[in-house]
Motif scaffolding. Structure first.
Motif, PDB file in Angstrom:
ATOM      1  N   LYS A  38       0.818  -1.212   0.000  1.00 21.03           N
ATOM      2  CA  LYS A  38       0.000   0.000   0.000  1.00 21.03           C
ATOM      3  C   LYS A  38       0.852   1.263   0.000  1.00 21.03           C
ATOM      4  O   LYS A  38       0.347   2.356   0.264  1.00 21.03           O
ATOM      5  N   GLY A  39       2.143   1.116  -0.272  1.00 19.45           N
ATOM      6  CA  GLY A  39       3.010   2.272  -0.360  1.00 19.45           C
ATOM      7  C   GLY A  39       3.601   2.720   0.960  1.00 19.45           C
ATOM      8  O   GLY A  39       4.426   3.634   0.995  1.00 19.45           O
ATOM      9  N   ALA A  40       3.195   2.102   2.058  1.00 19.24           N
ATOM     10  CA  ALA A  40       3.720   2.474   3.371  1.00 19.24           C
ATOM     11  C   ALA A  40       5.044   1.761   3.616  1.00 19.24           C
ATOM     12  O   ALA A  40       5.242   0.617   3.178  1.00 19.24           O
ATOM     13  N   PRO A  41       5.987   2.386   4.324  1.00 23.40           N
ATOM     14  CA  PRO A  41       7.254   1.719   4.626  1.00 23.40           C
ATOM     15  C   PRO A  41       7.062   0.581   5.622  1.00 23.40           C
ATOM     16  O   PRO A  41       6.177   0.635   6.484  1.00 23.40           O
ATOM     17  N   TYR A  42       7.912  -0.431   5.502  1.00 24.99           N
ATOM     18  CA  TYR A  42       7.879  -1.554   6.439  1.00 24.99           C
ATOM     19  C   TYR A  42       8.840  -1.344   7.612  1.00 24.99           C
ATOM     20  O   TYR A  42       8.827  -2.106   8.574  1.00 24.99           O
ATOM     21  N   ALA A  43       9.626  -0.297   7.539  1.00 26.48           N
ATOM     22  CA  ALA A  43      10.641  -0.040   8.570  1.00 26.48           C
ATOM     23  C   ALA A  43      10.088   0.059   9.985  1.00 26.48           C
ATOM     24  O   ALA A  43      10.790  -0.306  10.937  1.00 26.48           O
ATOM     25  N   PRO A  44       8.854   0.542  10.221  1.00 29.12           N
ATOM     26  CA  PRO A  44       8.345   0.581  11.598  1.00 29.12           C
ATOM     27  C   PRO A  44       8.315  -0.779  12.294  1.00 29.12           C
ATOM     28  O   PRO A  44       8.241  -0.845  13.525  1.00 29.12           O
ATOM     29  N   LEU A  45       8.404  -1.872  11.528  1.00 31.26           N
ATOM     30  CA  LEU A  45       8.412  -3.206  12.122  1.00 31.26           C
ATOM     31  C   LEU A  45       9.798  -3.612  12.629  1.00 31.26           C
ATOM     32  O   LEU A  45       9.914  -4.584  13.395  1.00 31.26           O
ATOM     33  N   ARG A  46      10.832  -2.909  12.250  1.00 32.49           N
ATOM     34  CA  ARG A  46      12.194  -3.324  12.566  1.00 32.49           C
ATOM     35  C   ARG A  46      12.434  -3.528  14.068  1.00 32.49           C
ATOM     36  O   ARG A  46      13.038  -4.542  14.456  1.00 32.49           O
ATOM     37  N   ALA A  84      10.282  -5.416  -1.718  1.00 29.76           N
ATOM     38  CA  ALA A  84      10.322  -4.268  -0.811  1.00 29.76           C
ATOM     39  C   ALA A  84      10.392  -4.727   0.641  1.00 29.76           C
ATOM     40  O   ALA A  84      11.111  -4.137   1.460  1.00 29.76           O
ATOM     41  N   VAL A  85       9.639  -5.791   0.975  1.00 28.04           N
ATOM     42  CA  VAL A  85       9.693  -6.331   2.335  1.00 28.04           C
ATOM     43  C   VAL A  85      11.110  -6.786   2.659  1.00 28.04           C
ATOM     44  O   VAL A  85      11.666  -6.463   3.722  1.00 28.04           O
ATOM     45  N   GLU A  86      11.719  -7.521   1.738  1.00 27.92           N
ATOM     46  CA  GLU A  86      13.079  -8.022   1.973  1.00 27.92           C
ATOM     47  C   GLU A  86      14.091  -6.879   2.028  1.00 27.92           C
ATOM     48  O   GLU A  86      15.010  -6.897   2.858  1.00 27.92           O
ATOM     49  N   ARG A  87      13.901  -5.885   1.187  1.00 26.92           N
ATOM     50  CA  ARG A  87      14.834  -4.752   1.162  1.00 26.92           C
ATOM     51  C   ARG A  87      14.837  -4.000   2.500  1.00 26.92           C
ATOM     52  O   ARG A  87      15.882  -3.556   2.983  1.00 26.92           O
ATOM     53  N   GLU A  88      13.665  -3.857   3.126  1.00 25.99           N
ATOM     54  CA  GLU A  88      13.566  -3.059   4.347  1.00 25.99           C
ATOM     55  C   GLU A  88      13.751  -3.871   5.630  1.00 25.99           C
ATOM     56  O   GLU A  88      14.090  -3.300   6.667  1.00 25.99           O
ATOM     57  N   LEU A  89      13.536  -5.191   5.559  1.00 21.31           N
ATOM     58  CA  LEU A  89      13.589  -6.000   6.777  1.00 21.31           C
ATOM     59  C   LEU A  89      14.531  -7.190   6.682  1.00 21.31           C
ATOM     60  O   LEU A  89      14.833  -7.821   7.701  1.00 21.31           O
ATOM     61  N   GLY A  90      14.999  -7.524   5.490  1.00 19.52           N
ATOM     62  CA  GLY A  90      15.717  -8.771   5.268  1.00 19.52           C
ATOM     63  C   GLY A  90      17.061  -8.881   5.952  1.00 19.52           C
ATOM     64  O   GLY A  90      17.607  -9.989   6.070  1.00 19.52           O
ATOM     65  N   ASP A  91      17.634  -7.759   6.410  1.00 20.85           N
ATOM     66  CA  ASP A  91      18.925  -7.826   7.099  1.00 20.85           C
ATOM     67  C   ASP A  91      18.793  -8.204   8.568  1.00 20.85           C
ATOM     68  O   ASP A  91      19.793  -8.397   9.254  1.00 20.85           O
ATOM     69  N   LEU A  92      17.552  -8.329   9.061  1.00 22.38           N
ATOM     70  CA  LEU A  92      17.334  -8.556  10.493  1.00 22.38           C
ATOM     71  C   LEU A  92      17.308 -10.025  10.875  1.00 22.38           C
ATOM     72  O   LEU A  92      17.471 -10.359  12.055  1.00 22.38           O
ATOM     73  N   CYS A  93      17.084 -10.906   9.904  1.00 22.44           N
ATOM     74  CA  CYS A  93      16.977 -12.340  10.192  1.00 22.44           C
ATOM     75  C   CYS A  93      17.102 -13.088   8.869  1.00 22.44           C
ATOM     76  O   CYS A  93      17.016 -12.473   7.799  1.00 22.44           O
ATOM     77  N   PRO A  94      17.282 -14.410   8.900  1.00 19.74           N
ATOM     78  CA  PRO A  94      17.281 -15.168   7.650  1.00 19.74           C
ATOM     79  C   PRO A  94      15.986 -14.928   6.874  1.00 19.74           C
ATOM     80  O   PRO A  94      14.890 -15.019   7.444  1.00 19.74           O
ATOM     81  N   THR A  95      16.107 -14.595   5.616  1.00 20.53           N
ATOM     82  CA  THR A  95      14.951 -14.212   4.804  1.00 20.53           C
ATOM     83  C   THR A  95      14.963 -14.993   3.501  1.00 20.53           C
ATOM     84  O   THR A  95      16.004 -15.139   2.863  1.00 20.53           O
ATOM     85  N   GLU A  96      13.787 -15.497   3.117  1.00 24.01           N
ATOM     86  CA  GLU A  96      13.666 -16.264   1.874  1.00 24.01           C
ATOM     87  C   GLU A  96      12.447 -15.787   1.101  1.00 24.01           C
ATOM     88  O   GLU A  96      11.379 -15.558   1.679  1.00 24.01           O
ATOM     89  N   ALA A  97      12.597 -15.650  -0.214  1.00 14.27           N
ATOM     90  CA  ALA A  97      11.485 -15.312  -1.097  1.00 14.27           C
ATOM     91  C   ALA A  97      10.772 -16.600  -1.505  1.00 14.27           C
ATOM     92  O   ALA A  97      11.376 -17.456  -2.162  1.00 14.27           O
ATOM     93  N   CYS A  98       9.522 -16.723  -1.122  1.00 12.75           N
ATOM     94  CA  CYS A  98       8.764 -17.950  -1.406  1.00 12.75           C
ATOM     95  C   CYS A  98       7.735 -17.768  -2.522  1.00 12.75           C
ATOM     96  O   CYS A  98       7.153 -18.751  -2.982  1.00 12.75           O
ATOM     97  N   VAL A  99       7.448 -16.555  -2.898  1.00 12.72           N
ATOM     98  CA  VAL A  99       6.541 -16.198  -4.001  1.00 12.72           C
ATOM     99  C   VAL A  99       5.085 -16.460  -3.626  1.00 12.72           C
ATOM    100  O   VAL A  99       4.262 -15.554  -3.572  1.00 12.72           O
ATOM    101  N   THR A 100       4.732 -17.735  -3.366  1.00  8.79           N
ATOM    102  CA  THR A 100       3.335 -18.067  -3.068  1.00  8.79           C
ATOM    103  C   THR A 100       3.162 -18.434  -1.594  1.00  8.79           C
ATOM    104  O   THR A 100       4.120 -18.838  -0.916  1.00  8.79           O
TER     105      THR A 100
END
Length: 461
Positions: free
Chosen positions: A370-378, A397-413
């Protein structure tokens, strides 16, 4: 007084569920009903089928100004702004304009109405309050949550108390509805595509309290200045809820949870001393749900629901579908469906419900952003989130803003994310679907997304 509609020309604007119910009610009362919607007929097959036997006239794909200015009454669905040019012209011509809730309220004279509003938490609070009242007397629970009030009237009424969730849209069309109890949970910026600013949005909600009379009850969140100001301006008796020392209203005194994880709420209402209620239900986990529970318990006690029934209702409440809903518990692993979290604020609330300390949450996020940043979740990731699994259009965008905080994987579905989560979790972990995004990239709505999650959990967990 019950409106006399026989032979009157009534125009109903907007054909979502509320508009359909309003049109059917007016037709039942003998009115000559015109329904109008800017959408074309091919986009209204469901609503039109529901109106097939009602004998209403249809104007679709746009509005005819004369249907407004020559009507005896215009009834506006919540999704239609009162600033619509045709509605403004009707008012200027002296035509009464009611919202769907206002129409229903005129058929519910003498039935106490408990009205609950707020930007966040109103659905859970309404459902819980309705469950508490239902243990004591015949109760209808609906409005913005579930069944429209006009549908309740069509179904024969019969409730001894009505518990209604009301949105700001619904309150724009109120004129005479008098809530015996009106509760405001919080006010944060929302629907700014419809309102000039947050003050304009808050003013729509404040209408609810302006309709109260001396002897009614206004319930407000003590830590929300806007909510408190609304309730204080009412002629009703003010009651507050919040965190802090016991006192009038409802309080969470901040006691340490017991061995079972239960906390306490202290409620002082109806002129008595403080009552203590145990809050152990996992469907009401998290600080935000403690606030919701305080508001619901206060509403129930103010209108005489016995304390024992309130406690039993708190213990039995199953929560709302798709809002921190436990859909599976297998091998010491909890699977939680929070598909209703379609924005970042909602995911923040959902993730906060899990204790910090050891990182035990596998979080599934993503969808149509929705165009809002995900950074407030950090700040919530440390000590909570074990892994982040992303899905949908906004996964990058989710991975770009939060992916450095924990192991992150793109699952698509979502299916792939559940399958991967099942491989990652260990006893004591939780898998939380809390997308922070709309569902429309892969699903029709958040309900369909939540049901898919439930189905995949049953298959893979």
């Amino acid at each position: 007084m019950t409106p006399q509609l026989k032979g009157k020309r009534v125009t109903v604007v907007g054909l979502a569920r509320s508009g359909v119910a309003a049109a059917r009610l007016c037709a039942r009362e003998g009115a000559r009903v015109t329904v109008t919607d800017r959408r074309a007929e091919e986009h209204l097959t469901g609503p039109l089928a529901a109106l097939e036997t009602a004998g209403v006239r249809r104007v679709l794909g746009g509005h005819d100004a004369e249907d407004f200015t020559r009507a005896d009454l215009v009834v506006v669905s919540p999704g239609v702004p009162m600033a619509l040019a045709e509605v403004v012209r009707a008012r200027a011509a002296g035509v009464p304009v009611w919202g769907e809730v206002e129409l229903a309220a005129r058929f519910l004279a003498g039935v106490p109405i408990v009205a609950i509003t707020g930007t966040n938490g109103k659905s859970t609070t309404t459902a819980l309050a309705g469950a508490l009242f239902a243990r004591h007397r015949r109760t209808f629970t609906g409005g913005n949550l579930g069944t429209p009030l006009c549908q309740h009237v069509l179904d024969g009424g019969g409730a001894e108390v009505v518990v209604a969730e009301l949105s700001s849209f619904q309150m724009e069309g109120l004129l005479s509805l008098r809530p015996r109890v009106a509760a405001i949970l919080n006010v944060t910026p929302d629907h700014l595509d419809r309102y000039r600013d947050v003050d304009d949005y808050a003013a729509a909600k404040a209408r609810l309290f302006g309709l109260q009379q001396p002897g009614d009850h206004a319930v407000a969140n003590a830590r929300d200045p806007r909510a408190l100001a609304m309730a204080e301006a009412s002629r009703a008796v003010l009651h507050t809820f919040g965190f802090g020392p016991p006192g009038p209203g409802a309080r969470d005194p901040g006691l340490e949870p017991d061995e079972g994880g239960a906390t306490e709420l202290w409620v002082q209402a109806r002129g008595g001393g403080p009552e203590r209620f145990r809050l152990a239900n996992r469907a009401l986990r998290g600080r935000h749900n403690r606030e919701n529970a305080m508001a619901a318990v206060l509403c129930a006690r103010l209108l005489g629901v016995p304390g024992g029934e309130v406690q039993a209702g708190l213990d039995a409440f199953g929560g709302l579908p798709h809002r921190l809903e436990v859909v599976g518990e297998r091998g010491g692993i909890e699977w939680v469906n929070d598909s209703k979290a379609t924005n970042v604020d909602s995911t923040l609330v959902g993730l906060s419900a899990f204790p910090a300390g050891t990182a035990r949450v596998v979080l599934v996020m993503g969808g149509r952003g929705k165009g809002a940043p995900y950074a407030p979740l950090r700040p919530l990731f440390a000590g909570r989130v074990k892994a982040l699994l992303t899905i949908g259009e906004d996964a990058p965008a989710v991975e770009r803003e939060l992916g450095d905080l924990c192991p992150t994987e793109a699952c698509v579905t979502l299916e792939a994310a559940v399958r991967r989560a099942a491989a990652l979790v260990r006893p004591g972990d939780a898998v939380l679907l809390s997308p922070a995004c709309a569902s429309y990239d892969q699903f029709r709505n958040y309900e369909e997304r939540g049901e898919a999650f439930r189905r995949h959990v049953a298959e893979f967990a």
